[in-house]
Scaffold this active site. Sequence first.
Site, PDB file in Angstrom:
ATOM      1  N   MET A  32       0.849  -1.195   0.000  1.00  0.00           N
ATOM      2  CA  MET A  32       0.000   0.000   0.000  1.00  0.00           C
ATOM      3  C   MET A  32       0.887   1.250   0.000  1.00  0.00           C
ATOM      4  O   MET A  32       0.444   2.334   0.389  1.00  0.00           O
ATOM      5  CB  MET A  32      -0.938  -0.022   1.194  1.00  0.00           C
ATOM      6  CG  MET A  32      -1.899  -1.223   1.119  1.00  0.00           C
ATOM      7  SD  MET A  32      -3.437  -1.001   2.004  1.00  0.00           S
ATOM      8  CE  MET A  32      -2.841  -0.812   3.667  1.00  0.00           C
ATOM      9  N   GLY A  33       2.158   1.075  -0.385  1.00  0.00           N
ATOM     10  CA  GLY A  33       3.052   2.224  -0.497  1.00  0.00           C
ATOM     11  C   GLY A  33       3.637   2.652   0.832  1.00  0.00           C
ATOM     12  O   GLY A  33       3.657   1.885   1.790  1.00  0.00           O
ATOM     13  N   ALA A  34       4.140   3.906   0.879  1.00  0.00           N
ATOM     14  CA  ALA A  34       4.924   4.391   2.027  1.00  0.00           C
ATOM     15  C   ALA A  34       6.026   3.360   2.300  1.00  0.00           C
ATOM     16  O   ALA A  34       6.177   2.844   3.404  1.00  0.00           O
ATOM     17  CB  ALA A  34       4.051   4.637   3.255  1.00  0.00           C
ATOM     18  N   HIS A  39       9.876  -3.393   3.105  1.00  0.00           N
ATOM     19  CA  HIS A  39       9.355  -3.736   1.771  1.00  0.00           C
ATOM     20  C   HIS A  39      10.501  -4.156   0.844  1.00  0.00           C
ATOM     21  O   HIS A  39      10.330  -5.013  -0.015  1.00  0.00           O
ATOM     22  CB  HIS A  39       8.641  -2.529   1.137  1.00  0.00           C
ATOM     23  CG  HIS A  39       7.345  -2.175   1.792  1.00  0.00           C
ATOM     24  ND1 HIS A  39       7.156  -0.993   2.465  1.00  0.00           N
ATOM     25  CD2 HIS A  39       6.172  -2.848   1.860  1.00  0.00           C
ATOM     26  CE1 HIS A  39       5.909  -0.947   2.926  1.00  0.00           C
ATOM     27  NE2 HIS A  39       5.296  -2.046   2.573  1.00  0.00           N
ATOM     28  N   ASP A 153       2.673  -8.965   9.442  1.00  0.00           N
ATOM     29  CA  ASP A 153       1.218  -9.180   9.434  1.00  0.00           C
ATOM     30  C   ASP A 153       0.986 -10.693   9.432  1.00  0.00           C
ATOM     31  O   ASP A 153       0.619 -11.283   8.419  1.00  0.00           O
ATOM     32  CB  ASP A 153       0.604  -8.491   8.217  1.00  0.00           C
ATOM     33  CG  ASP A 153       0.779  -6.988   8.299  1.00  0.00           C
ATOM     34  OD1 ASP A 153       0.230  -6.388   9.227  1.00  0.00           O
ATOM     35  OD2 ASP A 153       1.511  -6.431   7.469  1.00  0.00           O
ATOM     36  N   LEU A 187       9.570  -2.479  11.260  1.00  0.00           N
ATOM     37  CA  LEU A 187       9.375  -1.464  10.213  1.00  0.00           C
ATOM     38  C   LEU A 187       7.952  -1.583   9.679  1.00  0.00           C
ATOM     39  O   LEU A 187       7.457  -2.675   9.410  1.00  0.00           O
ATOM     40  CB  LEU A 187      10.403  -1.646   9.095  1.00  0.00           C
ATOM     41  CG  LEU A 187      11.862  -1.482   9.518  1.00  0.00           C
ATOM     42  CD1 LEU A 187      12.781  -1.533   8.306  1.00  0.00           C
ATOM     43  CD2 LEU A 187      12.084  -0.175  10.279  1.00  0.00           C
ATOM     44  N   SER A 188       7.312  -0.418   9.537  1.00  0.00           N
ATOM     45  CA  SER A 188       5.920  -0.374   9.095  1.00  0.00           C
ATOM     46  C   SER A 188       5.672   0.956   8.418  1.00  0.00           C
ATOM     47  O   SER A 188       6.263   1.973   8.805  1.00  0.00           O
ATOM     48  CB  SER A 188       5.017  -0.489  10.334  1.00  0.00           C
ATOM     49  OG  SER A 188       3.712  -0.051  10.037  1.00  0.00           O
TER      50      SER A 188
HETATM   51  O1  PAF Z   1      -0.071  -5.727   3.740  1.00  0.00           O
HETATM   52  C1  PAF Z   1      -0.491  -4.829   2.984  1.00  0.00           C
HETATM   53  O2  PAF Z   1       0.174  -3.824   2.726  1.00  0.00           O
HETATM   54  C2  PAF Z   1      -1.874  -4.966   2.386  1.00  0.00           C
HETATM   55  O3  PAF Z   1      -2.756  -5.575   3.257  1.00  0.00           O
HETATM   56  C3  PAF Z   1      -1.889  -5.676   1.018  1.00  0.00           C
HETATM   57  C4  PAF Z   1      -1.430  -7.119   1.146  1.00  0.00           C
HETATM   58  C5  PAF Z   1      -0.987  -4.933   0.045  1.00  0.00           C
HETATM   59  C6  PAF Z   1      -3.303  -5.694   0.432  1.00  0.00           C
HETATM   60  O4  PAF Z   1      -3.784  -4.409   0.227  1.00  0.00           O
END
Ligand code: PAF
Length: 284
Positions: A32-34, A39, A153, A187-188
């Site tokens: 979802m960016g940021a 990531h 998550d 990290l988030s």
């Molecule tokens: O973990 C996330 O960032 C979101 O839940 C995902 C998997 C991209 C779905 O929108």
Amino acid sequence: MIIAKNQSELSAAIAALKNENPSAKVGFVPTMGALHPGHMTLIANARQQTDIVVCSIFVNPTQFNNPKDLETYPRTIDADKELLLRNGCNILLLPDFDSVYPNGVLNYEIDLGGIDKHMEGAFRPGHFKGVCMVVERFFEMVKPEIAFFGLKDFQQLAVIKKMVQVKRLPVTIVGVPIARAESGLALSSRNALLSDTEKEEAALIHKALLSGMNRYKETVDAMAIRSKIESEFLNSSLTVEYISFVDNNTLQEVNKVDANTTVCIVVYCGNVRLIDNMQFSEAK
Ligand code: PAF
């Protein structure tokens, strides 16, 4: 890096890269960016295990149960593009709402055998329905051989694996270990909403989990370990939303902890909701 805004641009980009290497495997990192170094560990895993790395950035409204959370979710698209470029992402999928939901948000039902009902499922009603809806749609668009998700998550990863099994989707799901700041803070994207002082305070979450691991040397009783973790927050400004001890496979709550248990925690730092977990198999 090619930027694709919809299905036809994405299919053309993948086809062009497959033209150069017909047996190329597609790896997918939905986000979802940021974007942050956590990531980038997903991107690095995708680069190691596949040939064409597709990353999506889409703040999916259907998975937010709280409109304020959706509104304030950090958006840093220029920095995100830069980071993906530097880390060797091949295709950035940057769709708008209509490309993801061409027929609007249709009714979506899936029986995940109960693993979606507690923890995040209980505190964020409808969240996993939205996650499954968007991830299944992205799998349909990208058709990846392998997709990569962060272990931060923990329940989401289990939900996606179960969805893939229930829907018999032809994709392998890989979970990537949590990336942490030097302070231990997981990290988030939401960390971008914390001040420097709050980031220091939030490092207590990791310390508390470690102190739970220490207590495990003396007892396997989940209540006793929970009390130890909770006690770490007594003199802090953080508010614990839940602490759950769950079996790694069924995600059902357990009373006795063993090497197949994970402790999952959600804590509020001001208005920012932070999630973390630790597996007891990692206890030293
Ligand atoms: O973990 C996330 O960032 C979101 O839940 C995902 C998997 C991209 C779905 O929108």
